[in-house]
Design a protein around this motif. Structure first.
Motif, PDB file in Angstrom:
ATOM      1  N   ASP A  65       0.860  -1.170   0.000  1.00 25.05           N
ATOM      2  CA  ASP A  65       0.000   0.000   0.000  1.00 25.05           C
ATOM      3  C   ASP A  65       0.907   1.234   0.000  1.00 25.05           C
ATOM      4  OD1 ASP A  65      -2.355   1.717   0.637  1.00 25.05           O
ATOM      5  OD2 ASP A  65      -1.362   1.874   2.586  1.00 25.05           O
ATOM      6  N   TRP A  66       0.332   2.400  -0.326  1.00 28.21           N
ATOM      7  CA  TRP A  66       1.150   3.598  -0.340  1.00 28.21           C
ATOM      8  C   TRP A  66       0.955   4.474   0.905  1.00 28.21           C
ATOM      9  CZ3 TRP A  66       5.353   4.772  -2.843  1.00 28.21           C
ATOM     10  CH2 TRP A  66       5.880   6.047  -2.635  1.00 28.21           C
ATOM     11  N   ASP A  67      -0.235   5.082   1.031  1.00 29.28           N
ATOM     12  CA  ASP A  67      -0.458   6.104   2.053  1.00 29.28           C
ATOM     13  C   ASP A  67      -0.335   5.527   3.455  1.00 29.28           C
ATOM     14  OD1 ASP A  67      -1.174   8.324   0.236  1.00 29.28           O
ATOM     15  OD2 ASP A  67      -2.861   7.008  -0.255  1.00 29.28           O
ATOM     16  N   VAL A  70       4.201   3.469   2.877  1.00 33.60           N
ATOM     17  CA  VAL A  70       5.501   3.900   2.365  1.00 33.60           C
ATOM     18  C   VAL A  70       5.777   5.342   2.768  1.00 33.60           C
ATOM     19  CG1 VAL A  70       6.941   4.130   0.305  1.00 33.60           C
ATOM     20  CG2 VAL A  70       5.286   2.269   0.455  1.00 33.60           C
ATOM     21  N   TYR A 216       8.595  10.349   3.114  1.00 32.73           N
ATOM     22  CA  TYR A 216       8.913   8.961   2.783  1.00 32.73           C
ATOM     23  C   TYR A 216       9.547   8.318   4.011  1.00 32.73           C
ATOM     24  CZ  TYR A 216       8.491  10.055  -2.249  1.00 32.73           C
ATOM     25  OH  TYR A 216       8.045  10.433  -3.484  1.00 32.73           O
ATOM     26  N   ILE A 236       3.244  -1.053  -6.107  1.00 28.47           N
ATOM     27  CA  ILE A 236       2.424  -0.263  -5.200  1.00 28.47           C
ATOM     28  C   ILE A 236       0.968  -0.516  -5.554  1.00 28.47           C
ATOM     29  CG2 ILE A 236       1.805   2.061  -4.442  1.00 28.47           C
ATOM     30  CD1 ILE A 236       4.644   1.068  -3.608  1.00 28.47           C
ATOM     31  N   SER A 238      -2.688   0.957  -4.352  1.00 31.45           N
ATOM     32  CA  SER A 238      -3.262   2.016  -3.531  1.00 31.45           C
ATOM     33  C   SER A 238      -4.716   2.270  -3.888  1.00 31.45           C
ATOM     34  CB  SER A 238      -2.453   3.303  -3.736  1.00 31.45           C
ATOM     35  OG  SER A 238      -3.087   4.412  -3.130  1.00 31.45           O
ATOM     36  N   THR A 245      -0.542   8.891  -7.220  1.00 30.34           N
ATOM     37  CA  THR A 245       0.334   7.878  -6.624  1.00 30.34           C
ATOM     38  C   THR A 245       1.594   7.696  -7.454  1.00 30.34           C
ATOM     39  OG1 THR A 245      -1.661   6.781  -5.795  1.00 30.34           O
ATOM     40  CG2 THR A 245       0.401   5.555  -5.656  1.00 30.34           C
ATOM     41  N   TRP A 248       4.399  10.113  -6.664  1.00 30.59           N
ATOM     42  CA  TRP A 248       5.118   9.815  -5.423  1.00 30.59           C
ATOM     43  C   TRP A 248       5.914   8.518  -5.512  1.00 30.59           C
ATOM     44  CZ3 TRP A 248       5.529  12.597  -0.877  1.00 30.59           C
ATOM     45  CH2 TRP A 248       4.780  13.778  -0.819  1.00 30.59           C
ATOM     46  N   SER A 249       5.387   7.501  -6.187  1.00 34.94           N
ATOM     47  CA  SER A 249       6.064   6.199  -6.190  1.00 34.94           C
ATOM     48  C   SER A 249       7.405   6.253  -6.909  1.00 34.94           C
ATOM     49  CB  SER A 249       5.160   5.129  -6.810  1.00 34.94           C
ATOM     50  OG  SER A 249       4.892   5.384  -8.175  1.00 34.94           O
ATOM     51  N   THR A 259       2.752   0.655 -10.559  1.00 32.20           N
ATOM     52  CA  THR A 259       1.906   1.396  -9.633  1.00 32.20           C
ATOM     53  C   THR A 259       0.446   1.184 -10.001  1.00 32.20           C
ATOM     54  OG1 THR A 259       3.627   3.079  -9.345  1.00 32.20           O
ATOM     55  CG2 THR A 259       1.385   3.674  -8.686  1.00 32.20           C
TER      56      THR A 259
END
Length: 415
Positions: A65-67, A70, A216, A236, A238, A245, A248-249, A259
């Motif tokens: 997952d992102w938010d 990471v 990050y 990723i 998300s 996303t 940011w990734s 992503t």
């Protein structure tokens, strides 16, 4: 030490069908260098060594997952915050058009506070939000809570609560009429701003106080880099907007092809619409299916393993499952549970996920406090035996193991 030994024994039994573990550290065994809670680094390193180049293997999959997994804080929210302060949200002709579930109360509240395309600039122009705190308040309240500022439900109707949540689907829909490139530019500006803000900084949107910074996590950068060096394919996954996303990734070396997030359908002029791509036999839709809880499994199965149709919703055999899964919230619980090597959890006290993690039924769950501003110990146990599970109809139910047994309430022992 006892926990690591128990985990190693459980992993040894489970890995009978997986790559053989390395017998010694070789020069091509990439090593984690960052500091983790307890023995988590050693346990992650064991999985990297077992599934990666150290054992002569390549191609295992890790998905995160992102938010708040990471990064610390939510990058889609940071982008929405920037958009509201810079008057770039498109002005809809009717607020009802932005979501299939928006209630009459939600429509009235947004129309009164923000206006519509009939208000002077025309549909397709920009909303004035930077100097209209009532409008900002309504949008932020609906995004955060699914209610208007007066407390009325902003969304109503029927949806599968393990496939979507309307306010998550709503954020990309708010940008309908913009191109993905424009949205990416907003995300890039928000990223620069959020990374420059000091840790702990907040700002006011209307009457809401929201985080002003994003960071990050150094540990996750290190983990992703080490996995990639060890031959893993890192993705990723998300429930945010995909153009956001992707901006940011790239900062952790994950490209757009790796992503996965909410993918808006584009119109014939290449502009975002209120529809998004589907999964698991569901085609284009208005938010009924997004990468959310079981939806994250669906997109992993579909986009990574090529499994199409209804089968993409189902747990797959070992060869078609990720080796490492990482998340922080209930929206991540299904795909993180599917991992064959390590289920990594950043602890934000989310009940269903933490019930799975503390129960540790297969001995491969790793709980780590947040690396920035970690939460204190949760004083009361998680209600695993009664209400921690998010049922498809929106009700709450006990969390059950694969054999059907109920997970007992779990104390917070990692903090």
């Amino acid at each position: 030490m006892r926990q690591l030994l128990a985990w190693t024994l459980a992993a040894a039994a489970a890995l009978a069908a997986a790559p053989a573990a390395p017998t010694a550290t070789e020069p091509d065994c990439p090593r984690l260098t960052s500091r983790w809670h307890g023995d988590n680094r050693d346990r992650l390193q064991h999985v990297i060594d077992t599934y990666g180049t150290c054992s002569g293997h390549r191609g295992a999959v890790a998905a995160f997952d992102w938010d708040n997994t990471v990064t610390k804080n939510d990058v889609t929210d940071a982008t929405l915050s920037w958009a509201l302060r810079h008057d770039v949200l498109p002005r809809p002709a009717r607020w009802k058009d932005t979501s299939a579930w928006l209630t009459d109360a939600g429509d009235r509240a947004l129309t009164a506070a923000c206006g519509t395309g009939a208000g002077g600039t025309g549909a397709g122009g920009s909303l004035r939000t930077s100097d209209r705190p009532r409008c900002t308040d309504e949008i932020v309240e609906i995004r955060e809570k699914g209610t208007t500022t007066s407390g009325a439900a902003a969304f109503a109707g029927t949806w599968n609560h393990r496939h979507t949540v309307p306010q998550y689907a709503w954020v990309p829909q708010l940008f309908a009429g913009r191109t993905p490139a424009r949205l990416s530019s907003y995300a890039a500006a928000a990223r620069t701003e959020a990374l420059a803000a000091p840790v702990g900084a907040t700002r006011t949107l209307g009457t809401h106080t929201v985080p002003a910074y994003v960071r990050y996590y150094d540990q996750q950068r290190d983990l992703i880099r080490t996995l990639q060096r060890a031959g893993f394919r890192v993705y990723i996954v998300s429930a945010g907007s995909e153009p956001v996303t992707e901006v940011w990734s790239r900062g952790v070396g994950v490209d757009a092809a790796h992503t996965i997030a909410i993918r808006s359908v584009l119109d014939h002029q290449g502009r975002i619409t209120t529809r998004n791509e589907g999964c698991g036999g569901v085609g284009e839709n208005k938010g009924e299916v997004i990468p959310y809880i079981d939806g994250k499994r669906c997109w992993i199965n579909q986009d990574i393993y090529g499994i199409r149709g209804p089968a993409a919703w189902r747990k797959q055999p070992w060869r078609n499952r990720i080796a490492v899964g990482g998340g922080d919230a209930d929206t991540d619980v299904t795909f993180v549970s599917d991992a064959t090597g390590a289920h990594l959890v950043l602890d934000r006290n989310k009940a269903e996920l933490m019930c799975r993690a503390h129960d540790d039924a297969d001995g491969r769950w790793l709980i780590n406090p947040m690396f920035i501003e970690p939460l204190p110990r949760k004083p009361e146990p998680y209600p695993c035996s009664t209400t921690a599970y998010n049922a498809p109809d929106g009700s709450r139910a006990p969390v059950r193991r694969p054999d059907g047994s109920v997970v007992p309430d779990q104390a917070d022992t990692v903090y």
